[in-house]
Design a protein around this motif. Sequence first.
Motif, PDB file in Angstrom:
ATOM      1  N   LEU A 130     -39.532 -11.992   5.479  1.00 37.13           N
ATOM      2  CA  LEU A 130     -40.410 -11.005   6.107  1.00 37.13           C
ATOM      3  C   LEU A 130     -39.684 -10.132   7.120  1.00 37.13           C
ATOM      4  O   LEU A 130     -38.720 -10.576   7.764  1.00 37.13           O
ATOM      5  CB  LEU A 130     -41.545 -11.728   6.850  1.00 37.13           C
ATOM      6  N   GLN A 131     -40.232  -8.959   7.305  1.00 39.78           N
ATOM      7  CA  GLN A 131     -39.801  -8.079   8.386  1.00 39.78           C
ATOM      8  C   GLN A 131     -40.347  -8.584   9.718  1.00 39.78           C
ATOM      9  O   GLN A 131     -39.638  -8.601  10.732  1.00 39.78           O
ATOM     10  CB  GLN A 131     -40.292  -6.661   8.111  1.00 39.78           C
ATOM     11  N   LEU A 132     -41.616  -9.003   9.732  1.00 37.01           N
ATOM     12  CA  LEU A 132     -42.290  -9.497  10.938  1.00 37.01           C
ATOM     13  C   LEU A 132     -42.958 -10.827  10.630  1.00 37.01           C
ATOM     14  O   LEU A 132     -43.528 -10.997   9.545  1.00 37.01           O
ATOM     15  CB  LEU A 132     -43.346  -8.493  11.413  1.00 37.01           C
ATOM     16  N   PRO A 133     -42.955 -11.785  11.563  1.00 39.55           N
ATOM     17  CA  PRO A 133     -43.510 -13.105  11.268  1.00 39.55           C
ATOM     18  C   PRO A 133     -45.037 -13.155  11.267  1.00 39.55           C
ATOM     19  O   PRO A 133     -45.625 -14.022  10.646  1.00 39.55           O
ATOM     20  CB  PRO A 133     -42.941 -13.980  12.388  1.00 39.55           C
ATOM     21  N   ASP A 134     -45.668 -12.226  11.982  1.00 35.62           N
ATOM     22  CA  ASP A 134     -47.124 -12.170  12.073  1.00 35.62           C
ATOM     23  C   ASP A 134     -47.629 -10.878  11.430  1.00 35.62           C
ATOM     24  O   ASP A 134     -46.858  -9.946  11.183  1.00 35.62           O
ATOM     25  CB  ASP A 134     -47.575 -12.209  13.542  1.00 35.62           C
ATOM     26  N   ALA A 135     -48.944 -10.816  11.182  1.00 31.81           N
ATOM     27  CA  ALA A 135     -49.534  -9.586  10.633  1.00 31.81           C
ATOM     28  C   ALA A 135     -49.156  -8.396  11.511  1.00 31.81           C
ATOM     29  O   ALA A 135     -49.129  -8.531  12.738  1.00 31.81           O
ATOM     30  CB  ALA A 135     -51.048  -9.750  10.547  1.00 31.81           C
ATOM     31  N   PRO A 136     -48.785  -7.274  10.873  1.00 38.07           N
ATOM     32  CA  PRO A 136     -48.969  -6.897   9.465  1.00 38.07           C
ATOM     33  C   PRO A 136     -47.816  -7.282   8.535  1.00 38.07           C
ATOM     34  O   PRO A 136     -47.801  -6.846   7.394  1.00 38.07           O
ATOM     35  CB  PRO A 136     -49.110  -5.382   9.542  1.00 38.07           C
ATOM     36  N   PHE A 137     -46.821  -8.051   9.001  1.00 37.81           N
ATOM     37  CA  PHE A 137     -45.725  -8.631   8.220  1.00 37.81           C
ATOM     38  C   PHE A 137     -44.663  -7.631   7.768  1.00 37.81           C
ATOM     39  O   PHE A 137     -43.511  -7.995   7.601  1.00 37.81           O
ATOM     40  CB  PHE A 137     -46.255  -9.410   7.000  1.00 37.81           C
ATOM     41  N   HIS A 174     -34.337  -4.328   7.848  1.00 31.34           N
ATOM     42  CA  HIS A 174     -33.825  -5.700   7.817  1.00 31.34           C
ATOM     43  C   HIS A 174     -34.986  -6.692   7.897  1.00 31.34           C
ATOM     44  O   HIS A 174     -35.959  -6.488   8.625  1.00 31.34           O
ATOM     45  CB  HIS A 174     -32.839  -5.922   8.956  1.00 31.34           C
ATOM     46  N   THR A 175     -34.869  -7.766   7.141  1.00 32.89           N
ATOM     47  CA  THR A 175     -35.939  -8.771   7.029  1.00 32.89           C
ATOM     48  C   THR A 175     -35.363 -10.126   7.427  1.00 32.89           C
ATOM     49  O   THR A 175     -34.692 -10.783   6.641  1.00 32.89           O
ATOM     50  CB  THR A 175     -36.478  -8.802   5.589  1.00 32.89           C
ATOM     51  N   TYR A 176     -35.644 -10.558   8.659  1.00 37.77           N
ATOM     52  CA  TYR A 176     -34.994 -11.725   9.251  1.00 37.77           C
ATOM     53  C   TYR A 176     -35.928 -12.915   9.451  1.00 37.77           C
ATOM     54  O   TYR A 176     -35.510 -13.929  10.011  1.00 37.77           O
ATOM     55  CB  TYR A 176     -34.391 -11.347  10.604  1.00 37.77           C
ATOM     56  N   HIS A 177     -37.180 -12.807   9.029  1.00 38.40           N
ATOM     57  CA  HIS A 177     -38.143 -13.883   9.248  1.00 38.40           C
ATOM     58  C   HIS A 177     -38.530 -14.557   7.928  1.00 38.40           C
ATOM     59  O   HIS A 177     -38.339 -13.999   6.842  1.00 38.40           O
ATOM     60  CB  HIS A 177     -39.404 -13.354   9.933  1.00 38.40           C
ATOM     61  N   LEU A 178     -39.109 -15.751   8.031  1.00 37.16           N
ATOM     62  CA  LEU A 178     -39.648 -16.480   6.887  1.00 37.16           C
ATOM     63  C   LEU A 178     -41.133 -16.731   7.108  1.00 37.16           C
ATOM     64  O   LEU A 178     -41.588 -16.940   8.246  1.00 37.16           O
ATOM     65  CB  LEU A 178     -38.941 -17.826   6.706  1.00 37.16           C
ATOM     66  N   GLY A 179     -41.897 -16.743   6.020  1.00 40.18           N
ATOM     67  CA  GLY A 179     -43.310 -17.080   6.082  1.00 40.18           C
ATOM     68  C   GLY A 179     -43.714 -17.902   4.875  1.00 40.18           C
ATOM     69  O   GLY A 179     -43.171 -17.715   3.775  1.00 40.18           O
TER      70      GLY A 179
END
Length: 208
Positions: A89-96, A154-159
């Motif tokens: 993910l790009q962001l760990p929480d919504a909107p992701f 860049h996408t540094y998170h996991l969900g």
Amino acid sequence: MRFRSRTVGAVLAVAAVSTLVAAGVVKNPASADGRTFSFAMVRSQGAEAANCIPNARAVVRVHPEGPNEILTIRAAGLPPRTNFDLFVLQLPDAPFGVSWYQSDMRSNQYGVARVTVIGRFNIETFAVAPGSGPAPNTHPGLDATTNPPFGPVHTYHLGLWFNSPQEAVAAGCPGATTPFNGDHTAGVQAMSTRNFPSLAGPLSQVGS
């Protein structure tokens, strides 16, 4: 004897995750051991708000191997025999933001799950759309038929998402439908790397 062996194995798996978490992966959410980088995943924002899956915990290890990385997740405290979907993910929480489907993951009868994925999981992980163009309409009414253009993101998170709203509800979580599985009929997010800053997810700490 076979039942005893399986039971002991499950207990050891839960203990291993708990030991790694207790040893500092949560208090100090990222650690390097030689070329291996380890970090924790925690309950999602929605799961915490709903007070569901209270014992869910996971440890992620990223190990460079040639031109790629091997990413392994070991999770415990999940609802038993439940299917999940893993995304970068790009962001760990919504909107992701930009989100990339990586793998399925299923817990066993003890709520323990493990998955290994090979790919690019480091500071260079990104997506880009130099221009707009037609997109496959694999799921009519759900898929976009064109893409918006955007520069490198860049996408540094996991969900981790429940694979269906029904499985989320069975675990005491909300029953909303989200697009985070292969058919775009997933449940809510269960876990993420929201224990890291939004713009500095754990994969940004893995060298290229």
